[in-house]
Enzyme design. Sequence first.
Site, PDB file in Angstrom:
ATOM      1  N   GLU A   1      61.638 101.530  91.575  1.00 50.53           N
ATOM      2  CA  GLU A   1      62.837 101.703  90.611  1.00 50.53           C
ATOM      3  C   GLU A   1      63.593 102.774  90.366  1.00 50.53           C
ATOM      4  O   GLU A   1      64.814 102.586  90.373  1.00 50.53           O
ATOM      5  CB  GLU A   1      62.213 100.809  89.439  1.00 50.53           C
ATOM      6  CG  GLU A   1      61.518  99.611  89.350  1.00 50.53           C
ATOM      7  CD  GLU A   1      60.194  99.423  89.938  1.00 50.53           C
ATOM      8  OE1 GLU A   1      59.531 100.507  90.282  1.00 50.53           O
ATOM      9  OE2 GLU A   1      59.793  98.389  90.080  1.00 50.53           O
TER      10      GLU A   1
ATOM     11  N   HIS B   1      53.233  93.466  82.375  1.00 57.20           N
ATOM     12  CA  HIS B   1      54.450  92.706  82.966  1.00 57.20           C
ATOM     13  C   HIS B   1      55.024  91.910  81.770  1.00 57.20           C
ATOM     14  O   HIS B   1      55.739  91.059  82.212  1.00 57.20           O
ATOM     15  CB  HIS B   1      53.582  91.947  83.891  1.00 57.20           C
ATOM     16  CG  HIS B   1      53.423  92.590  85.182  1.00 57.20           C
ATOM     17  ND1 HIS B   1      52.300  93.321  85.257  1.00 57.20           N
ATOM     18  CD2 HIS B   1      53.856  92.412  86.495  1.00 57.20           C
ATOM     19  CE1 HIS B   1      52.217  93.912  86.436  1.00 57.20           C
ATOM     20  NE2 HIS B   1      53.072  93.347  87.354  1.00 57.20           N
TER      21      HIS B   1
END
Lengths: 338, 329
Positions: free
Chosen positions: B65, B134
């Site tokens: 990321e 998550h």
Amino acid sequence: MAKSANLEHPQTPAQLEEFYRQMVFIRRFEEKCNLAYRQGKAGGYLHVYIGMEATAIGWNAALKPGWDYVITAYRDHAQPLLMGADPVKVMAEIMGRQGGYSHGKGGSMHIYDIEHNFYGGWGIVGGHVAMGAGLAFAAKYREEDRVAVCYLGDGASNAGVFFETLNMASLWDLPVIFVIENNEFAMGTRLEYHASDTHLYKRGEPFGIKSERVDGMDLFTTLEDAKRIVDWVRTNQRPYLVEVMNYRFAGHGAADNDRQLYRTKEEEDENMKRDPLARLRKYLVDKKICSDEKLEAVEEEISDQVEKIYEAADASPFPDPHEVYDHVYSDMAPEAGH
Amino acid sequence: MATATLIETTFRDAIHKCIDEEMERNPDVFVLGEDIGRYEGTFKVTKGLWPKYGEKRVIDTPIVEPGFTGIAIGAAMTGLRPIVEMMTMSFSILALDQIINHAAKVHYMTGGQAKVPMVVRGPGGAAKQLSAQHSHSMEGWYAHCPGLKVVAPATVEDAYGMLKTAIWDDNPVIFTENPGLYTIKGTIPDDKDFSVPFGKAQILHEGTDISLVGYSRMTQVNLAVAEELSKEGISAEVVDVRSLLPLDTDTIFASVAKTHRAVVVYEDWRSGGFGAEIAQRISEDCFDDLDAPVLRVGGLNVPMPYARVLELECIPDVKDVLEKVRRIL
């Protein structure tokens, strides 16, 4: 590694004098910055390029002005000055004035001259490296033959995002050149104490990136290396990693007043012998390209020029307090008030 | 005024349609992220884009990321318009340095010389049993940061229209999609120039007795609460904030001035979540209008657990909101 500097060089006397002028200019400019800092005219963190000038000059000479991209970390005065930035606006920014490139909101670590493709000027070690690859990505996306030169320090070469970026630059064939300016210290931490393998150029090799170590203190070899590598990257549309060996004569930043905490005076003296400015000067005199008197006149002229730049920057007002809200967004103001 | 035909669709398909239309319209728009091309995206939002636009404009990235977000920022600084998909907004935590320390400050630090027309979008909040790593609601983290715009649509029309605005915007925009909303149905105008501006809250259910203020999926919860309350003759007004930064306090305050009571509902951890900011704004500015303290309903202050029964315990629901409503009515 470096070839001997004692070559017959292809540059004309006029070009050599111009390089000398550039080098003296950066040296004097940076000395003035340090002085301004000591006098309280500049604040924050300020990092000068003294001792490393040959690197930025050599690489700048290999780039197409107004076309190729350059990005670096916080030791960021030399590159924009070489790329055509207005030195008064650079100095004014360092002094936190309205007339600076960022109107006093960036400071020494955050110089940008987007018009001349200088993309800063970043303060997070390693943070800008992916953005450097992003500039190359944009060039490739638009099918332009620009290259992006992304300078980073030896300290930044340990950052995770650097390795992520090396992988993507190779995977996606990005025309980016990672120039690791290895000045042997990550702030005050010596190379051997921060890098498991001090041959930093090897960090490109696992990613299939052509990588090498070169001398960054010799203008002539730097000019050759930079031209060869920039041309190769432009032609082959592949990334490249160059570890440039240089040495900063000054401390990490202007507030670094005790260099002997991490290096000896003897070591500094030894490295001073590599001074690119003194060596270029000696070459010009020895080869009778310029007389000693001529160079003295050049030096005096540039000192005066830097003085005038400083005075012009100092004449720029401080930002008006209401400007604090400008440029948070391109199209709206942030909420006001405490 | 001519009214565009309405198309029935889902939250997910509205987002997909918007991206597709904007990629078709502007060659500078491209998407990148993990498994968004060949794999069609974890939540299938980008399905069909890779075959249509190819790998140049639909880019499968390595799972890094910070790296791919940084590349997007660099590209955006030259004028390209990347749409970065975070497989989940939870993973954007890895890219916080790039988003907050870099993208959000580019325009300011350059003194207006450079812009970052980038959208960071993806599912934010709990899906179903994805547990602690998550399920983060990240919008409050981002809405804390000047230089970013942060939006959290609750309806199909807003998903479509606000993403249009996000893609057209010259500033970095965080666009959060609660995964619980992907399958909801609604309509969008058959008009690819349709957009919904940022900084405008909306009243989705008018009422006079209490204001239920929320965004993203919690707005849907608030609508269900209003329905429940109406059975008891209580008239609740549902204020859908939808744009956190910029925040439309005018609409929120006007509602409170009318109802004199407010409950703020958000899925993020209750302590320090963005709903706390909204509640404080109401307290500061509407003190004279209020007949009761402003209450919050937030996610439980625990990491999101796996077991469905525990997960449901964490996420605010109709019952949780009703309980707070009854305390001040």
